[in-house]
Design a protein around this motif. Structure first.
Motif, PDB file in Angstrom:
ATOM      1  N   ASN A 121       0.819  -1.384  -0.085  1.00  0.00           N
ATOM      2  CA  ASN A 121       0.090   0.005   0.100  1.00  0.00           C
ATOM      3  C   ASN A 121       0.784   1.321   0.184  1.00  0.00           C
ATOM      4  OD1 ASN A 121      -2.373  -1.534   0.209  1.00  0.00           O
ATOM      5  ND2 ASN A 121      -2.458  -1.567   2.350  1.00  0.00           N
ATOM      6  N   GLN A 122       2.070   1.267   0.821  1.00  0.00           N
ATOM      7  CA  GLN A 122       2.710   2.318   0.857  1.00  0.00           C
ATOM      8  C   GLN A 122       3.645   2.642  -0.712  1.00  0.00           C
ATOM      9  OE1 GLN A 122       6.469   1.959   3.504  1.00  0.00           O
ATOM     10  NE2 GLN A 122       5.272   3.427   4.927  1.00  0.00           N
ATOM     11  N   ARG A 123       3.910   1.682  -1.291  1.00  0.00           N
ATOM     12  CA  ARG A 123       4.550   1.770  -2.417  1.00  0.00           C
ATOM     13  C   ARG A 123       3.721   1.645  -3.581  1.00  0.00           C
ATOM     14  NH1 ARG A 123      10.395   2.794  -2.072  1.00  0.00           N
ATOM     15  NH2 ARG A 123      10.494   2.455   0.564  1.00  0.00           N
ATOM     16  N   GLY A 124       2.404   1.445  -3.464  1.00  0.00           N
ATOM     17  CA  GLY A 124       1.511   1.573  -4.553  1.00  0.00           C
ATOM     18  C   GLY A 124       1.638   0.362  -5.473  1.00  0.00           C
ATOM     19  N   TRP A 125       2.056  -0.889  -4.989  1.00  0.00           N
ATOM     20  CA  TRP A 125       2.305  -2.134  -5.656  1.00  0.00           C
ATOM     21  C   TRP A 125       1.026  -2.872  -5.674  1.00  0.00           C
ATOM     22  CZ3 TRP A 125       6.718  -3.818  -1.943  1.00  0.00           C
ATOM     23  CH2 TRP A 125       7.830  -3.131  -2.080  1.00  0.00           C
ATOM     24  N   ALA A 126       0.839  -3.583  -7.008  1.00  0.00           N
ATOM     25  CA  ALA A 126      -0.212  -4.157  -7.244  1.00  0.00           C
ATOM     26  C   ALA A 126       0.248  -5.814  -7.012  1.00  0.00           C
ATOM     27  CB  ALA A 126      -0.967  -4.098  -8.636  1.00  0.00           C
ATOM     28  N   LEU A 127      -0.037  -6.469  -5.713  1.00  0.00           N
ATOM     29  CA  LEU A 127       0.707  -7.688  -5.644  1.00  0.00           C
ATOM     30  C   LEU A 127       0.012  -8.751  -6.420  1.00  0.00           C
ATOM     31  CD1 LEU A 127       0.798  -7.768  -1.662  1.00  0.00           C
ATOM     32  CD2 LEU A 127       2.643  -7.182  -3.445  1.00  0.00           C
ATOM     33  N   PRO A 128       0.717  -9.515  -7.194  1.00  0.00           N
ATOM     34  CA  PRO A 128       0.234 -10.854  -8.086  1.00  0.00           C
ATOM     35  C   PRO A 128      -0.313 -11.867  -7.024  1.00  0.00           C
ATOM     36  CG  PRO A 128       2.682 -11.017  -7.986  1.00  0.00           C
ATOM     37  CD  PRO A 128       2.326  -9.476  -7.213  1.00  0.00           C
ATOM     38  N   ALA A 129      -1.307 -12.697  -7.671  1.00  0.00           N
ATOM     39  CA  ALA A 129      -2.139 -13.638  -6.930  1.00  0.00           C
ATOM     40  C   ALA A 129      -1.029 -14.609  -6.022  1.00  0.00           C
ATOM     41  CB  ALA A 129      -3.087 -14.479  -7.500  1.00  0.00           C
ATOM     42  N   TRP A 130      -0.060 -14.926  -6.692  1.00  0.00           N
ATOM     43  CA  TRP A 130       0.955 -16.012  -6.029  1.00  0.00           C
ATOM     44  C   TRP A 130       1.736 -15.409  -4.880  1.00  0.00           C
ATOM     45  CZ3 TRP A 130       6.137 -14.564  -5.875  1.00  0.00           C
ATOM     46  CH2 TRP A 130       6.684 -13.746  -6.628  1.00  0.00           C
ATOM     47  N   MET A 131       1.655 -13.766  -4.651  1.00  0.00           N
ATOM     48  CA  MET A 131       2.350 -13.538  -3.362  1.00  0.00           C
ATOM     49  C   MET A 131       1.363 -13.207  -2.362  1.00  0.00           C
ATOM     50  SD  MET A 131       4.725 -10.225  -5.207  1.00  0.00           S
ATOM     51  CE  MET A 131       5.429 -10.016  -3.479  1.00  0.00           C
ATOM     52  N   LYS A 132       0.081 -13.596  -2.514  1.00  0.00           N
ATOM     53  CA  LYS A 132      -0.943 -13.790  -1.321  1.00  0.00           C
ATOM     54  C   LYS A 132      -0.975 -14.982  -1.162  1.00  0.00           C
ATOM     55  CE  LYS A 132      -3.039  -9.894  -3.686  1.00  0.00           C
ATOM     56  NZ  LYS A 132      -4.269  -8.963  -4.388  1.00  0.00           N
ATOM     57  N   THR A 133      -0.367 -16.111  -1.248  1.00  0.00           N
ATOM     58  CA  THR A 133      -0.720 -17.473  -1.133  1.00  0.00           C
ATOM     59  C   THR A 133       0.012 -17.857   0.208  1.00  0.00           C
ATOM     60  OG1 THR A 133       1.116 -18.137  -2.339  1.00  0.00           O
ATOM     61  CG2 THR A 133      -1.041 -18.094  -3.483  1.00  0.00           C
ATOM     62  N   PRO A 134      -0.719 -18.766   0.877  1.00  0.00           N
ATOM     63  CA  PRO A 134      -0.064 -19.389   2.051  1.00  0.00           C
ATOM     64  C   PRO A 134       1.437 -20.037   1.962  1.00  0.00           C
ATOM     65  CG  PRO A 134      -2.375 -20.120   2.086  1.00  0.00           C
ATOM     66  CD  PRO A 134      -1.892 -19.462   0.583  1.00  0.00           C
ATOM     67  N   GLU A 135       1.633 -20.395   0.771  1.00  0.00           N
ATOM     68  CA  GLU A 135       3.248 -20.898   0.173  1.00  0.00           C
ATOM     69  C   GLU A 135       3.904 -19.843   0.308  1.00  0.00           C
ATOM     70  OE1 GLU A 135       0.050 -23.637  -1.108  1.00  0.00           O
ATOM     71  OE2 GLU A 135       0.128 -21.553  -1.407  1.00  0.00           O
ATOM     72  N   PHE A 136       3.614 -18.643  -0.025  1.00  0.00           N
ATOM     73  CA  PHE A 136       4.607 -17.675  -0.313  1.00  0.00           C
ATOM     74  C   PHE A 136       4.912 -16.978   1.388  1.00  0.00           C
ATOM     75  CE2 PHE A 136       5.571 -12.837  -0.746  1.00  0.00           C
ATOM     76  CZ  PHE A 136       6.727 -13.139  -1.545  1.00  0.00           C
ATOM     77  N   ALA A 137       3.625 -16.930   1.997  1.00  0.00           N
ATOM     78  CA  ALA A 137       3.956 -16.525   3.433  1.00  0.00           C
ATOM     79  C   ALA A 137       5.044 -17.481   3.919  1.00  0.00           C
ATOM     80  CB  ALA A 137       2.579 -16.207   3.819  1.00  0.00           C
ATOM     81  N   SER A 138       4.709 -18.853   3.850  1.00  0.00           N
ATOM     82  CA  SER A 138       5.570 -19.559   4.558  1.00  0.00           C
ATOM     83  C   SER A 138       6.920 -19.475   4.196  1.00  0.00           C
ATOM     84  CB  SER A 138       5.020 -21.258   4.170  1.00  0.00           C
ATOM     85  OG  SER A 138       5.957 -21.929   4.746  1.00  0.00           O
ATOM     86  N   GLU A 139       7.256 -19.301   3.017  1.00  0.00           N
ATOM     87  CA  GLU A 139       8.478 -19.157   2.443  1.00  0.00           C
ATOM     88  C   GLU A 139       9.209 -17.888   3.045  1.00  0.00           C
ATOM     89  OE1 GLU A 139      10.996 -17.666  -1.693  1.00  0.00           O
ATOM     90  OE2 GLU A 139       8.804 -18.616  -1.759  1.00  0.00           O
ATOM     91  N   LEU A 140       8.497 -16.641   3.363  1.00  0.00           N
ATOM     92  CA  LEU A 140       8.808 -15.542   3.924  1.00  0.00           C
ATOM     93  C   LEU A 140       9.290 -15.912   5.434  1.00  0.00           C
ATOM     94  CD1 LEU A 140       6.547 -12.703   2.613  1.00  0.00           C
ATOM     95  CD2 LEU A 140       8.842 -13.403   1.745  1.00  0.00           C
ATOM     96  N   ALA A 141       8.471 -16.789   5.903  1.00  0.00           N
ATOM     97  CA  ALA A 141       8.571 -16.978   7.202  1.00  0.00           C
ATOM     98  C   ALA A 141       9.717 -17.666   7.525  1.00  0.00           C
ATOM     99  CB  ALA A 141       7.456 -17.602   8.102  1.00  0.00           C
ATOM    100  N   SER A 142      10.285 -18.464   6.640  1.00  0.00           N
ATOM    101  CA  SER A 142      11.522 -19.476   6.683  1.00  0.00           C
ATOM    102  C   SER A 142      12.661 -19.017   6.798  1.00  0.00           C
ATOM    103  CB  SER A 142      11.291 -20.594   5.581  1.00  0.00           C
ATOM    104  OG  SER A 142      11.836 -20.152   4.362  1.00  0.00           O
ATOM    105  N   HIS A 143      12.768 -17.511   6.150  1.00  0.00           N
ATOM    106  CA  HIS A 143      13.929 -16.706   6.127  1.00  0.00           C
ATOM    107  C   HIS A 143      14.384 -16.072   7.594  1.00  0.00           C
ATOM    108  CE1 HIS A 143      17.139 -14.774   4.089  1.00  0.00           C
ATOM    109  NE2 HIS A 143      16.637 -13.657   4.107  1.00  0.00           N
ATOM    110  N   HIS A 144      15.766 -16.041   7.755  1.00  0.00           N
ATOM    111  CA  HIS A 144      16.086 -15.150   8.683  1.00  0.00           C
ATOM    112  C   HIS A 144      15.973 -14.037   8.691  1.00  0.00           C
ATOM    113  CE1 HIS A 144      18.200 -15.475  12.723  1.00  0.00           C
ATOM    114  NE2 HIS A 144      19.371 -14.467  12.176  1.00  0.00           N
ATOM    115  N   TRP A 145      16.201 -13.282   7.737  1.00  0.00           N
ATOM    116  CA  TRP A 145      15.877 -11.620   7.549  1.00  0.00           C
ATOM    117  C   TRP A 145      16.981 -10.748   8.085  1.00  0.00           C
ATOM    118  CZ3 TRP A 145      13.355 -10.896   3.491  1.00  0.00           C
ATOM    119  CH2 TRP A 145      12.186 -11.867   3.007  1.00  0.00           C
ATOM    120  N   PRO A 146      18.214 -10.950   7.749  1.00  0.00           N
ATOM    121  CA  PRO A 146      19.402 -10.198   8.490  1.00  0.00           C
ATOM    122  C   PRO A 146      19.200  -8.655   8.210  1.00  0.00           C
ATOM    123  CG  PRO A 146      20.206 -11.555   6.612  1.00  0.00           C
ATOM    124  CD  PRO A 146      18.619 -12.152   6.771  1.00  0.00           C
ATOM    125  N   GLY A 147      18.700  -8.454   7.082  1.00  0.00           N
ATOM    126  CA  GLY A 147      18.533  -7.106   6.685  1.00  0.00           C
ATOM    127  C   GLY A 147      17.272  -6.672   7.268  1.00  0.00           C
TER     128      GLY A 147
END
Length: 431
Positions: A311-337
């Motif tokens: 919303n902040q950047r005005g991005w239109a998220l594609p459908a695959w970025m709203k799936t539980p699989e994508f959310a699970s992939e994000l949660a598996s990362h350590h995010w050092p940055g």
């Protein structure tokens, strides 16, 4: 404003008893999640032992354990006669600081921490207890003009926290200005802070207003304050005390009315012990301290952050970025940055229309064993970015580690000027 409430967010309560040393018999019982031991008057357990540093060590409590961390003290910290940098404390442990020995004991009673009822404050979002605790502290900070020190890893959102404090304070209609103390050459930093007169130094072809004068009536964020040269620190302290600035090359004094927020990813208490940061300036800035948790400690906020950044950047998220699989992939990362890395990763996903690849927290990114196939449906610029970005980030991380986070030395080794190196760090969420 919605009031803060006492929540299920609780941390272990503990007792410290001085068993040996000049302060033998002194007792301290914790009432927060962070306690500093040292000789400075602001320390939770303040000692008089001359062999103890001003900010010697810090105890950080969570729900089920307490961790001790040495703050680059002069004589070091021991736990049960073993020298430590960071260690988990066992009940009955003995902490050694100079000639002083302190007994540690857990108390069968938790310390409740306040949390906000809100899931967003200013430009910050989060529903985790860790972030709602931060929101409660931000709400408290908006009720006064006291200086605030924001601490946390790179990319956690310290600038967003500062802007949120400004937006929710009575100064919201005034300017909010940010000065990165690490991205400006030290010979120009005084002029950026306080301004200068025409002819004050070589290249000063006209007078310039400094950030303090420009932010009059509003708020200043002094980002990366740990990079502020030692010779400028007394001048900054004078401005904070007298509320006036003297431009470089001028005899006139300009009164200023600003609220100062400082941010750093360094441990300023350790910098004080190492004589790289003035204790009086640290004490003057750390009237209110807020520690922003890293993203790996608030993974439940990831879906909310993705929507917020879109919303902040005005991005239109594609459908695959709203799936539980994508959310699970994000949660598996350590995010050092941290949040900045998440933002950059989402931006790359949208730019190339696919996942550019994200390592899990237990893996280390390595160079591909074979050349990846060419996708001609992706623009050249985006395809090149997807290939070069991971290597560029690994190079930067390795260079910073090798040079102990000294950006100037890392830039010199890379054959780049410091500002150009900083731009790359920002791009990859490392500053």
């Amino acid at each position: 404003m919605v009031a803060a409430q006492v929540s299920p967010l609780q941390v272990s309560r503990f007792r410290l008893v001085v068993a040996e040393g000049p302060d033998q018999g002194a007792t301290f019982v914790s009432d927060s999640d962070r306690v500093v031991i040292g000789t400075h008057e602001s320390a939770g357990l303040a000692l008089s032992d001359a062999t103890v540093s001003r900010f010697h060590c810090e105890l950080v409590a969570t729900r089920d354990h307490v961790t001790i961390r040495d703050l680059d003290s002069k004589n070091g910290t021991t736990v049960d006669d073993v020298q430590i940098g960071t260690a988990r404390l066992a009940p009955g442990a003995t902490i050694g600081l100079g000639r002083t020995r302190v007994r540690f004991a857990l108390i069968d009673q938790a310390v409740p921490l306040v949390v906000s009822e809100r899931s967003s404050v200013g430009v910050m979002v989060g529903q985790s207890l860790a972030m709602r605790h931060v929101f409660a502290l931000v709400e408290r900070a908006t009720k006064s003009d006291a200086s605030v020190l924001l601490e946390g890893e790179t990319g956690t959102g310290k600038e967003a926290a500062a802007e949120s404090i400004h937006r929710e304070s009575p100064r919201r209609n005034g300017p909010f200005l940010v000065l990165d103390c690490g991205a400006i050459p030290r010979e120009l930093l005084e002029s950026e802070l306080f301004g200068h007169e025409k002819g004050a130094f070589s290249g000063a072809v006209s007078a310039r207003t400094g950030v303090f004068e420009a932010a009059n009536g509003g708020t200043i964020l002094l980002d990366e304050l740990g990079e502020l040269p030692l010779e400028l620190q007394p001048k900054l302290l004078g401005v904070l005390e007298r509320r006036e600035v003297r431009p470089v090359g001028s005899n006139r004094v300009v009164p200023v009315d600003v609220r100062v927020i400082a941010a750093t990813n360094r441990n300023l208490a350790g910098e004080v012990n190492a004589h790289r940061f003035r204790a009086d300036l640290y004490y003057r800035l750390a009237v209110l301290e807020i520690n922003i948790p890293p993203l790996r400690q608030r993974r439940e906020d990831l879906p909310l952050l993705v929507d917020h950044l879109a919303n902040q950047r005005g991005w239109a998220l594609p459908a695959w970025m709203k799936t539980p699989e994508f959310a699970s992939e994000l949660a598996s990362h350590h995010w050092p940055g941290n949040v900045r890395e998440l933002r950059n990763y989402l931006e790359r996903c949208i730019a190339i229309g696919q996942r550019p690849g994200l390592p899990t927290a237990t893996t280390t990114p390595i160079a591909p064993a074979a050349t990846p196939p060419i996708d001609f449906t992706v623009p050249l610029k985006a395809a090149r970015e997807a290939v070069l970005a991971p290597f560029e980030r690994r190079y930067l991380e390795a260079s910073l580690r090798h040079h102990d986070n000294n950006v100037t030395a890392a830039a010199r080794t890379a054959g780049m000027d410091r500002l150009g190196f900083y731009r790359l760090l920002w791009r990859h969420g490392l500053r």
